[in-house]
Design an enzyme around this catalytic site. Structure first.
Site, PDB file in Angstrom:
ATOM      1  N   THR A 217       0.936  -1.222  -0.030  1.00 54.00           N
ATOM      2  CA  THR A 217      -0.123   0.039  -0.078  1.00 54.00           C
ATOM      3  C   THR A 217       1.074   1.210   0.039  1.00 54.00           C
ATOM      4  O   THR A 217       0.468   2.266  -0.502  1.00 54.00           O
ATOM      5  CB  THR A 217      -1.085  -0.035   1.217  1.00 54.00           C
ATOM      6  OG1 THR A 217      -0.123  -0.105   2.465  1.00 54.00           O
ATOM      7  CG2 THR A 217      -2.038  -1.039   1.098  1.00 54.00           C
TER       8      THR A 217
ATOM      9  N   ASN B 265       3.903   1.362  -1.622  1.00 52.68           N
ATOM     10  CA  ASN B 265       4.304   1.475  -2.969  1.00 52.68           C
ATOM     11  C   ASN B 265       3.106   2.166  -3.794  1.00 52.68           C
ATOM     12  O   ASN B 265       3.481   3.271  -4.675  1.00 52.68           O
ATOM     13  CB  ASN B 265       4.404   0.367  -3.528  1.00 52.68           C
ATOM     14  CG  ASN B 265       5.727  -0.587  -2.961  1.00 52.68           C
ATOM     15  OD1 ASN B 265       6.543   0.043  -2.187  1.00 52.68           O
ATOM     16  ND2 ASN B 265       5.482  -2.092  -2.846  1.00 52.68           N
TER      17      ASN B 265
ATOM     18  N   ASP C 220       1.430  -3.169  -7.514  1.00 55.71           N
ATOM     19  CA  ASP C 220       1.117  -1.857  -6.793  1.00 55.71           C
ATOM     20  C   ASP C 220       1.137  -0.711  -7.771  1.00 55.71           C
ATOM     21  O   ASP C 220       0.297   0.271  -7.457  1.00 55.71           O
ATOM     22  CB  ASP C 220       2.259  -1.830  -5.522  1.00 55.71           C
ATOM     23  CG  ASP C 220       2.227  -3.140  -4.869  1.00 55.71           C
ATOM     24  OD1 ASP C 220       1.220  -3.907  -4.554  1.00 55.71           O
ATOM     25  OD2 ASP C 220       3.283  -3.124  -4.139  1.00 55.71           O
TER      26      ASP C 220
END
Length: 318
Positions: free
Chosen positions: A39, A41, A269
């Site tokens: 999260t 990233n 991500d």
């Protein structure tokens, strides 16, 4: 603008909170110290892609009171993240992971995180009313890894808080990141489905869905997620086209060639950041998915989770 994505208003910017854990990353030859976390990233790439746009990306986690934590906080602030939701726990420190990559860029992780500041934070009595105050934030972004960090009783409290946030008009974006080392597949399935029933946007990796439900096509993952109540579903399939679906229709958006894959860390991500940024900036679903592929393709051409800012692909109009 789709109701799944808030429009910037004259009253102020869109406030996005990303919830999860960041760790110190050790990798490369020779070994180098970096940082990463799913999260985190996404939050960093989202902040980069929304630079100059009326949006603020906040990160919610916990760090210690040690020099490594000081350094992480400083680097996140340099990236444009808002860090007022980062708790500092005395006597604690960030988790650590070692990453190894093979000749194809595929990675393997080794973790030291059980006593990390974030683990203590998620296991404690989090003040969800403050964290998810709908008068202060518009969107919460979280992942399957975020869910796994909560002990069962606290995870139940999170579900209740998410439902209240959603009823108050908040938006929820969810990435299915599943790590078998963190919890059993049956636990993850139940938790994911609880969140998908509340989510406005879901970003699913088909490989992770396969670990949870067994082999099945992307279309089945789409139907399952829409059936649970999610309103916009993106299924990533590696080098194959991603599938995006809403009640209004379905799109298949091809990937773009990458000359050499160095490290697939943060591929999903960064894809999430590209897609969400594209949609926030008013792009159509195909335009946002194309941007997501470009961002992810740039990221996997570099080692580590976070690539240099100058290596980011340029935003295209639309």
């Amino acid at each position: 603008m789709s109701s799944h994505f808030p429009a910037a208003a004259s009253a102020g910017p869109v406030h996005i909170v990303s919830l999860g854990e960041c760790m110190i990353e050790i990798g490369g030859q020779p070994l180098k110290r970096r940082y990463g976390g799913d999260t985190l990233n996404t939050a960093i790439y989202l902040a980069r892609l929304l630079q100059g746009w009326p949006a603020e990306v906040h990160y919610a986690t916990a760090l210690g009171d040690d020099p490594l934590s000081d350094g992480l906080l400083s680097q996140w602030q340099d990236e444009g993240l808002f860090t007022e939701r980062v708790a500092r726990l005395p006597g604690r420190a960030p988790g650590l992971y070692l990453i190894e990559t093979d000749d194809r860029g595929e990675r393997r992780f080794f973790y030291w995180r059980n006593d990390s500041a974030a683990r203590h934070y998620f296991g404690g009595e989090l003040d969800f009313a403050t964290l998810l105050n709908p008068s202060q934030i518009d969107v919460l972004y979280l992942s399957g890894i975020t869910l796994a960090l909560f002990p069962p009783a606290r995870r139940e409290a999170l579900f209740e808080a998410l439902a209240a946030f959603r009823r108050a008009g908040g938006l929820i974006w969810f990435d299915n990141n599943f790590r078998p080392a963190l919890w059993r597949a049956d636990q993850a399935r139940e938790a994911h489905e609880r969140v998908l029933a509340l989510a406005d946007v879901a970003l699913l990796t088909l490989d992770d869905e396969t670990l949870l439900y067994g082999p099945h096509p992307a279309q089945q993952a789409v139907q399952r997620s829409l059936g649970l109540g999610c309103r916009e579903v993106v299924v990533k399939q590696g080098a194959r086209p991603c599938v995006v679906a809403t009640e209004a229709g379905q799109w298949h958006v091809p990937t773009q060639p990458v000359a050499r894959v160095v490290d697939t860390s943060a591929a999903g991500d960064s894809f999430a950041a590209g897609y969400l940024a594209g949609r926030l900036r008013g792009g159509s679903i195909p335009e946002a998915a194309a941007l997501a592929h470009r961002v992810s393709g740039a990221v996997i051409a570099w080692p580590g989770a976070i690539i240099p800012r100058e290596a980011m692909p340029a935003l295209q109009p639309g």
